[in-house]
Write a protein that holds these residues in place. Structure first.
Motif, mmCIF file in Angstrom:
data_model
loop_
_atom_site.group_PDB
_atom_site.id
_atom_site.type_symbol
_atom_site.label_atom_id
_atom_site.label_comp_id
_atom_site.label_asym_id
_atom_site.label_seq_id
_atom_site.Cartn_x
_atom_site.Cartn_y
_atom_site.Cartn_z
ATOM 1 N N HIS A 183 -5.590 -3.700 6.594
ATOM 2 C CA HIS A 183 -5.915 -4.684 7.776
ATOM 3 C C HIS A 183 -4.480 -3.491 8.797
ATOM 4 C CE1 HIS A 183 -5.941 -8.689 6.233
ATOM 5 N NE2 HIS A 183 -6.413 -7.657 6.031
ATOM 6 N N PHE A 184 -3.726 -2.575 8.726
ATOM 7 C CA PHE A 184 -2.906 -1.784 9.231
ATOM 8 C C PHE A 184 -3.674 -0.626 9.770
ATOM 9 C CE2 PHE A 184 -0.579 1.886 10.978
ATOM 10 C CZ PHE A 184 0.420 1.192 11.755
ATOM 11 N N LEU A 185 -4.732 0.252 9.172
ATOM 12 C CA LEU A 185 -5.638 1.114 10.044
ATOM 13 C C LEU A 185 -7.047 0.568 10.483
ATOM 14 C CD1 LEU A 185 -6.410 2.966 6.551
ATOM 15 C CD2 LEU A 185 -4.769 3.460 8.546
ATOM 16 N N GLN A 196 -7.910 4.784 -3.808
ATOM 17 C CA GLN A 196 -6.754 4.206 -3.254
ATOM 18 C C GLN A 196 -6.217 4.001 -2.318
ATOM 19 O OE1 GLN A 196 -4.537 1.341 -5.412
ATOM 20 N NE2 GLN A 196 -6.181 0.852 -6.125
ATOM 21 N N LEU A 197 -6.269 4.076 -1.171
ATOM 22 C CA LEU A 197 -6.029 4.786 0.229
ATOM 23 C C LEU A 197 -4.414 4.236 -0.132
ATOM 24 C CD1 LEU A 197 -6.993 1.802 2.160
ATOM 25 C CD2 LEU A 197 -8.253 3.856 1.455
ATOM 26 N N ASP A 198 -4.040 5.945 0.933
ATOM 27 C CA ASP A 198 -2.768 6.862 0.474
ATOM 28 C C ASP A 198 -1.497 5.698 1.095
ATOM 29 O OD1 ASP A 198 -1.074 8.313 -0.366
ATOM 30 O OD2 ASP A 198 -1.980 10.117 0.933
ATOM 31 N N ARG A 230 -10.332 7.074 6.853
ATOM 32 C CA ARG A 230 -10.356 5.561 7.255
ATOM 33 C C ARG A 230 -11.460 5.453 7.184
ATOM 34 N NH1 ARG A 230 -10.181 7.389 13.172
ATOM 35 N NH2 ARG A 230 -10.888 9.357 12.504
ATOM 36 N N ARG A 231 -12.463 6.612 6.528
ATOM 37 C CA ARG A 231 -13.824 6.794 6.106
ATOM 38 C C ARG A 231 -13.967 5.965 5.131
ATOM 39 N NH1 ARG A 231 -14.648 12.511 5.081
ATOM 40 N NH2 ARG A 231 -12.390 12.682 5.835
ATOM 41 N N PHE A 264 -6.444 1.699 14.239
ATOM 42 C CA PHE A 264 -7.483 3.128 14.038
ATOM 43 C C PHE A 264 -8.533 3.639 14.162
ATOM 44 C CE2 PHE A 264 -2.643 4.204 12.503
ATOM 45 C CZ PHE A 264 -2.515 5.212 13.309
ATOM 46 N N LYS A 265 -9.490 2.482 14.546
ATOM 47 C CA LYS A 265 -10.776 2.120 15.007
ATOM 48 C C LYS A 265 -11.829 2.967 13.800
ATOM 49 C CE LYS A 265 -9.735 4.024 20.200
ATOM 50 N NZ LYS A 265 -9.913 5.167 20.911
#
Length: 462
Positions: free
Chosen positions: A40-42, A18-20, A82-83, A46-47
């Protein structure tokens, strides 16, 4: 010093991680959003695509092992969001925003994504124990740095939870002055959040890219602290001028910053800055003094509290299909769908809105062929109607004369171009019906209506 002896290294499913939601990169409004919305936001901000390209070319570097913590029954990524997002999208490009999906599809075509079904991660005892690593990595240039407000929100969260300033500074290897500045800035933001000012103004002052460093340079000035009596006591602000006057001073400074009249380059000289501050206080201060304070209660996530605004007069809602327009297209079903669009406000039902616009475009294109006596061109050999993309492609390639001008035709050629990565594309609209997609925003729906409207204009009858 962090004790890593009880941190377990284990392979976990990438898809299940899960993303934080409390990732400092995310704005406050993302706290309750879905995993899809966070992805979607990341991707947009944030590339993530650059990271995905690096992974596709070089693999996942072993020195960048993500760190997770167990929250309830799930493992949440605390370091490496991000990774992990990049890996999730390489494994399942359908998770990407529609306009970026094909980039991940192309990357994934030449690699074996099954190698990342499970990934080695460190499991920290708690999210709190990872915090010093986050500050060390992202508060400097060691990795993609947080914006200034992100780091401030992180440090201030500790202050608002009642942690001693010296302890915070020691834990995260930062100066006490930085902790104090962060807490004062976030408390001032909370004060602005509760101010009775127009929403558009408030949004500008609270924007992630607002020049907080310029504001902090003013309130850190000796003359400001003398005139306002400003201090940080524990988790609250104290000052010696009436609360309404103090707020007026802060809002005035914010307005000057937004208007570009107060920048990092203005009032560099200490004496000039002191004179500027004195002029501001002369304008808004009555000369009364007392003991006043402002405190923002701690929140569950330790960051800024959610905004609570006073009820305001109801505004006229913007409709998916402008209700200032009426339509007679010569097709009853199409007219009915357009009337349904009159009843839907933009953003209230985003998924249904996307599918409705797609249906309206489909029928509009079909009606355009019909009124030009070319309905047979929309059929396959078995008599079934061709796909919408094929009909529009054939339309712009073979019937440019149906359009009132060349520019309208060119726009539709871009709308269906196979090599286009634009979000405003026919395949994105098709994804609302057939694909796995993200929730369309108000701006997305407005953009698509702009294209649909141009076709409808070609159908209107008196």
């Amino acid at each position: 010093m962090i004790d890593y002896s009880n941190w377990e290294l284990r392979k976990l499913s990438v898809d299940a991680l899960q993303l934080d939601r409390e990732n400092p990169r995310l704005p406050e409004e993302m706290l309750q959003q879905s995993q899809s919305a966070i992805i979607h936001f990341l991707v947009d901000e944030f590339k993530v695509l650059e990271i995905a390209k690096s992974i596709a070319q070089n693999g996942f570097f072993i020195n960048e092992t993500p760190i997770v913590a167990k929250v309830g029954k799930k493992f949440v990524v605390v370091e490496g969001n991000r990774r992990i997002t990049a890996l999730k999208l390489l494994r399942n490009p359908a998770l990407a925003p529609p306009r970026k999906k094909y980039s991940y599809i192309r990357l994934a075509e030449d690699i074996d994504v099954s190698q990342w079904e499970k990934l080695s991660v460190y499991i920290a005892p708690s999210k709190d124990e990872v915090a010093p690593i986050l500050i060390a990595r992202h508060g400097s240039e060691m990795t993609s740095p947080w914006q200034r407000i992100m780091k401030m929100r992180f440090l201030a969260g500790e202050v608002l939870r009642g942690v001693n300033h010296e302890e915070i500074a020691d834990r995260y290897s930062v100066k006490i002055a930085e902790v104090r500045t962060a807490a004062i800035t976030i408390l001032l933001r909370e004060m602005i959040r509760g101010a009775d000012i127009p929403d558009t103004v408030k949004d500008a002052y609270l924007h992630e890219k607002f020049q907080t460093s310029t504001l902090s340079r003013i309130f850190e000035a000796k003359r400001f602290q003398e005139l306002a009596g400003l201090q940080l006591v524990g988790s609250k602000l104290t000052y010696t001028i009436p609360q309404d006057e103090f707020l007026k001073v802060i809002l005035h400074l914010c307005k000057l910053i937004v208007d570009g009249k107060l920048t990092a380059r203005t009032h560099k000289d200490v004496d000039q800055r002191a004179k500027f501050i004195e002029d501001v206080f002369i304008k808004f201060s009555s000369g009364k003094s007392g003991e006043y304070e402002f405190e923002a209660p701690p929140t569950e996530d330790g960051g800024e509290k959610k905004e609570t605004r006073k009820p305001r007069p109801r505004r006229k809602k913007e409709r998916l299909v402008p209700d200032t327009m009426s339509f007679n297209t010569g097709m009853g079903k199409l007219n009915e769908l357009l009337s349904e669009g009159h009843k839907m406000s933009v953003g209230s039902y985003p998924h249904a809105s996307g599918m409705l616009l797609r249906s309206i475009l489909d029928l509009s294109v079909q009606r355009l062929y019909e009124i030009n006596g070319k309905l047979d061109e929309t059929k396959n050999e078995d008599g079934r109607t061709k796909g919408l993309s094929k009909r529009i492609n054939f339309l712009v390639s073979n019937h440019a004369d149906w359009f009132p001008d060349r520019s309208t035709c060119v726009k539709f050629k871009r709308f269906t171009a196979k090599d286009s990565e634009s979000f405003v594309h026919i395949e994105t609209l098709n994804d609302y019906v057939h694909g796995d997609y993200g929730k369309p925003t108000k701006d997305d729906l407005r953009n698509f209506w702009g294209h649909v409207e141009q076709i409808i204009d070609l159908l209107l009858q008196d």
